[in-house]
Design an enzyme around this catalytic site. Sequence first.
Site, PDB file in Angstrom:
ATOM      1  N   GLN A 126      38.628 -29.802  13.732  1.00 33.48           N
ATOM      2  CA  GLN A 126      38.883 -30.313  12.385  1.00 33.48           C
ATOM      3  C   GLN A 126      38.017 -29.583  11.360  1.00 33.48           C
ATOM      4  OE1 GLN A 126      37.039 -34.061  11.732  1.00 33.48           O
ATOM      5  NE2 GLN A 126      38.424 -34.713  10.113  1.00 33.48           N
ATOM      6  N   SER A 129      34.823 -30.904   6.671  1.00 37.08           N
ATOM      7  CA  SER A 129      33.532 -30.943   5.971  1.00 37.08           C
ATOM      8  C   SER A 129      33.059 -29.560   5.572  1.00 37.08           C
ATOM      9  CB  SER A 129      32.457 -31.557   6.874  1.00 37.08           C
ATOM     10  OG  SER A 129      32.842 -32.814   7.334  1.00 37.08           O
ATOM     11  N   SER A 181      33.122 -29.917  15.174  1.00 38.20           N
ATOM     12  CA  SER A 181      32.993 -30.210  16.612  1.00 38.20           C
ATOM     13  C   SER A 181      34.016 -29.396  17.390  1.00 38.20           C
ATOM     14  CB  SER A 181      33.251 -31.691  16.895  1.00 38.20           C
ATOM     15  OG  SER A 181      32.424 -32.482  16.098  1.00 38.20           O
ATOM     16  N   GLU A 264      41.135 -41.056  12.676  1.00 38.93           N
ATOM     17  CA  GLU A 264      39.834 -40.655  13.230  1.00 38.93           C
ATOM     18  C   GLU A 264      38.952 -41.881  13.447  1.00 38.93           C
ATOM     19  OE1 GLU A 264      37.520 -38.036  10.709  1.00 38.93           O
ATOM     20  OE2 GLU A 264      36.178 -37.517  12.366  1.00 38.93           O
ATOM     21  N   GLU A 397      27.692 -45.848   5.100  1.00 44.20           N
ATOM     22  CA  GLU A 397      27.677 -46.247   3.679  1.00 44.20           C
ATOM     23  C   GLU A 397      29.076 -46.087   3.078  1.00 44.20           C
ATOM     24  OE1 GLU A 397      25.434 -44.093   5.028  1.00 44.20           O
ATOM     25  OE2 GLU A 397      23.754 -45.481   5.077  1.00 44.20           O
TER      26      GLU A 397
HETATM   27  C1  FAD Z   1      28.348 -35.492  15.472  1.00 48.33           C
HETATM   28  C2  FAD Z   1      29.134 -35.096  14.280  1.00 48.33           C
HETATM   29  C3  FAD Z   1      30.355 -34.470  14.437  1.00 48.33           C
HETATM   30  C4  FAD Z   1      31.092 -34.083  13.311  1.00 48.33           C
HETATM   31  N1  FAD Z   1      32.278 -33.423  13.495  1.00 48.33           N
HETATM   32  C5  FAD Z   1      32.976 -32.992  12.418  1.00 48.33           C
HETATM   33  C6  FAD Z   1      34.162 -32.220  12.589  1.00 48.33           C
HETATM   34  O1  FAD Z   1      34.580 -31.954  13.712  1.00 48.33           O
HETATM   35  N2  FAD Z   1      34.812 -31.778  11.502  1.00 48.33           N
HETATM   36  C7  FAD Z   1      34.388 -32.066  10.240  1.00 48.33           C
HETATM   37  O2  FAD Z   1      35.064 -31.659   9.291  1.00 48.33           O
HETATM   38  N3  FAD Z   1      33.238 -32.774  10.027  1.00 48.33           N
HETATM   39  C8  FAD Z   1      32.531 -33.242  11.091  1.00 48.33           C
HETATM   40  N4  FAD Z   1      31.361 -33.940  10.907  1.00 48.33           N
HETATM   41  C9  FAD Z   1      30.858 -34.086   9.546  1.00 48.33           C
HETATM   42  C10 FAD Z   1      30.888 -35.506   8.995  1.00 48.33           C
HETATM   43  O3  FAD Z   1      32.207 -35.898   8.691  1.00 48.33           O
HETATM   44  C11 FAD Z   1      29.992 -35.492   7.733  1.00 48.33           C
HETATM   45  O4  FAD Z   1      28.677 -35.237   8.171  1.00 48.33           O
HETATM   46  C12 FAD Z   1      30.029 -36.811   6.997  1.00 48.33           C
HETATM   47  O5  FAD Z   1      31.271 -36.975   6.371  1.00 48.33           O
HETATM   48  C13 FAD Z   1      28.905 -36.913   5.938  1.00 48.33           C
HETATM   49  O6  FAD Z   1      28.903 -35.800   5.103  1.00 48.33           O
HETATM   50  P1  FAD Z   1      27.531 -34.989   4.821  1.00 48.33           P
HETATM   51  O7  FAD Z   1      26.940 -34.656   6.139  1.00 48.33           O
HETATM   52  O8  FAD Z   1      27.869 -33.890   3.890  1.00 48.33           O
HETATM   53  O9  FAD Z   1      26.569 -36.036   4.108  1.00 48.33           O
HETATM   54  P2  FAD Z   1      26.577 -36.451   2.559  1.00 48.33           P
HETATM   55  O10 FAD Z   1      27.966 -36.725   2.123  1.00 48.33           O
HETATM   56  O11 FAD Z   1      25.801 -35.429   1.794  1.00 48.33           O
HETATM   57  O12 FAD Z   1      25.795 -37.801   2.607  1.00 48.33           O
HETATM   58  C14 FAD Z   1      24.354 -37.873   2.653  1.00 48.33           C
HETATM   59  C15 FAD Z   1      23.964 -39.354   2.598  1.00 48.33           C
HETATM   60  O13 FAD Z   1      24.368 -39.918   1.330  1.00 48.33           O
HETATM   61  C16 FAD Z   1      25.166 -41.080   1.546  1.00 48.33           C
HETATM   62  N5  FAD Z   1      26.209 -41.173   0.520  1.00 48.33           N
HETATM   63  C17 FAD Z   1      26.999 -40.144   0.068  1.00 48.33           C
HETATM   64  N6  FAD Z   1      27.869 -40.603  -0.855  1.00 48.33           N
HETATM   65  C18 FAD Z   1      27.650 -41.934  -0.973  1.00 48.33           C
HETATM   66  C19 FAD Z   1      28.254 -42.971  -1.762  1.00 48.33           C
HETATM   67  N7  FAD Z   1      29.244 -42.723  -2.604  1.00 48.33           N
HETATM   68  N8  FAD Z   1      27.773 -44.245  -1.613  1.00 48.33           N
HETATM   69  C20 FAD Z   1      26.754 -44.517  -0.759  1.00 48.33           C
HETATM   70  N9  FAD Z   1      26.136 -43.567   0.008  1.00 48.33           N
HETATM   71  C21 FAD Z   1      26.587 -42.305  -0.085  1.00 48.33           C
HETATM   72  C22 FAD Z   1      25.775 -40.869   2.919  1.00 48.33           C
HETATM   73  O14 FAD Z   1      26.178 -42.096   3.511  1.00 48.33           O
HETATM   74  C23 FAD Z   1      24.642 -40.198   3.679  1.00 48.33           C
HETATM   75  O15 FAD Z   1      23.729 -41.152   4.148  1.00 48.33           O
HETATM   76  C24 FAD Z   1      30.601 -34.345  12.003  1.00 48.33           C
HETATM   77  C25 FAD Z   1      29.357 -34.988  11.850  1.00 48.33           C
HETATM   78  C26 FAD Z   1      28.639 -35.357  12.975  1.00 48.33           C
HETATM   79  C27 FAD Z   1      27.314 -36.047  12.775  1.00 48.33           C
END
Ligand code: FAD
Length: 427
Positions: A126, A129, A181, A264, A397
């Site tokens: 996928q 992100s 992933s 998902e 969140e």
């Molecule tokens: C093990 C693992 C596997 C993954 N696999 C995939 C994959 O295969 N493909 C893919 O595309 N992605 C994948 N991801 C990515 C995952 O979808 C993102 O990490 C997730 O959506 C959070 O985005 P970010 O890491 O950019 O954090 P951010 O969006 O930058 O968030 C940082 C913090 O701010 C908080 N926050 C942000 N906005 C708000 C809001 N509006 N209100 C309250 N709190 C908020 C969040 O909850 C978090 O605590 C994976 C992640 C993990 C950990």
Amino acid sequence: MARAGKDAGPFGAGREVEEDLRRRAAALARRWDPGDGVPLDFLRARFDAGLAWVHFPVGLGGLGAPRAAQRVVDEELAAAGVPDNAPGRIGIGLGMAAPTILRYGTEEQKQRFLRPLWTGEEVWCQLFSEPGAGSDLAGLRTRAVREGAGAGAGGGEEAGSGDGTGGAPDWIVDGQKVWTSGAHNARWAILIARTDPGVPKHQGISYFVCDMTDPGVDVRPLRQITGEAEFNEVFLTGVRIPDAHRLGGVGEGWRVAQTTLMNERVAIGGTALPREGGMIRPVAALWRERPELRTPELHDRLLGLWVEAEAARLGAERVRQQLAAGAPGPEGSGLKLAFAGLNQRISGLEVELLGEEGLRYGDWTAVRPESVDFYGRDAGYRYLRAKGNSIEGGTSEILRNIIAERVLGLPAEPRTDKDAAWKDLPR
Ligand SMILES: Cc1cc2nc3c(=O)[nH]c(=O)nc-3n(C[C@H](O)[C@H](O)[C@H](O)COP(=O)(O)OP(=O)(O)OC[C@H]3O[C@@H](n4cnc5c(N)ncnc54)[C@H](O)[C@@H]3O)c2cc1C
């Protein structure tokens, strides 16, 4: 029992469906010869018999039967000891790509992708992100431009018909994705990219199937807290995607992505488990096997978590039954939220119960696993890997926001960037 739609198979209701499926599964099982060694032909035969996912239409691995009836087929085949499609290895394909292709794909796309996806011949990942777009996924920067239209062009329609007939120009994709992933094992990816920066962010996105073997796709491992490199960063440079690999209309990618994301959450939080299955199983086993570790306080906590795990399991069962009547809704977010919190608390209790032993860690090698194996490794792995549960598939969140707005009907978060063109948003 509800039918699955116009492609419904030759079924009556209730027990009749069950008996029919049992007969079909038993007939299929007789075709498996353990001496064959390679299960691929058998898995293909299972797909062609409509016993892969029985709620899918006839001709696409299903029989148009009620989704809940899958259990009958799985039970019958498991009892016969035939090989399965190793679902843990192809979770993204099964749980996310397939329902999206089924809903938005053309007939040609369904015929091309679904069979090898289900048999595991082709693994999916996928590409959603990005470094600056996780929770705010709609803010993504990866660009897809019709060949010949130039990166400054607005949408894509002006350069081609966009009708998915194969006559339209290819798309050229440039950008970076992250946390992907299984990209190192994948043949295909579901990808969202910006096709029109001149409109509000949710409206300028299109959804594609990307060939991970294209020379412009560069997959680099990212080592995570467990020591493994289960996910990756993926650089896309001049990746060519035929228009026939677009899922849904140009600019409709956000709507298509909702199907993927809702599925998902159910795929992560809604797995069918037996009583005392999942994360609670190794802790309960440890409790029974090692009486010397017990304290009254830990006993109290274990029982509390056991009850919560059972409630979550039954809640997941209920959502799966609701799914029989249609696509998953925001309720799936509740499941995933509960699953993530519970997994973290249960794995925390396991480490605590083990005391010093729990601090040892079996293997820091940066292996490139094919799937997440929660139960093949030690308590330390479970504890560290469960940390990702509250981030992957939408953070806890964000899921609370969705539940607040779409389930409870509470006032929405202020969103000042909703109506402005994406290109004018401050970054
Ligand atoms: C093990 C693992 C596997 C993954 N696999 C995939 C994959 O295969 N493909 C893919 O595309 N992605 C994948 N991801 C990515 C995952 O979808 C993102 O990490 C997730 O959506 C959070 O985005 P970010 O890491 O950019 O954090 P951010 O969006 O930058 O968030 C940082 C913090 O701010 C908080 N926050 C942000 N906005 C708000 C809001 N509006 N209100 C309250 N709190 C908020 C969040 O909850 C978090 O605590 C994976 C992640 C993990 C950990």
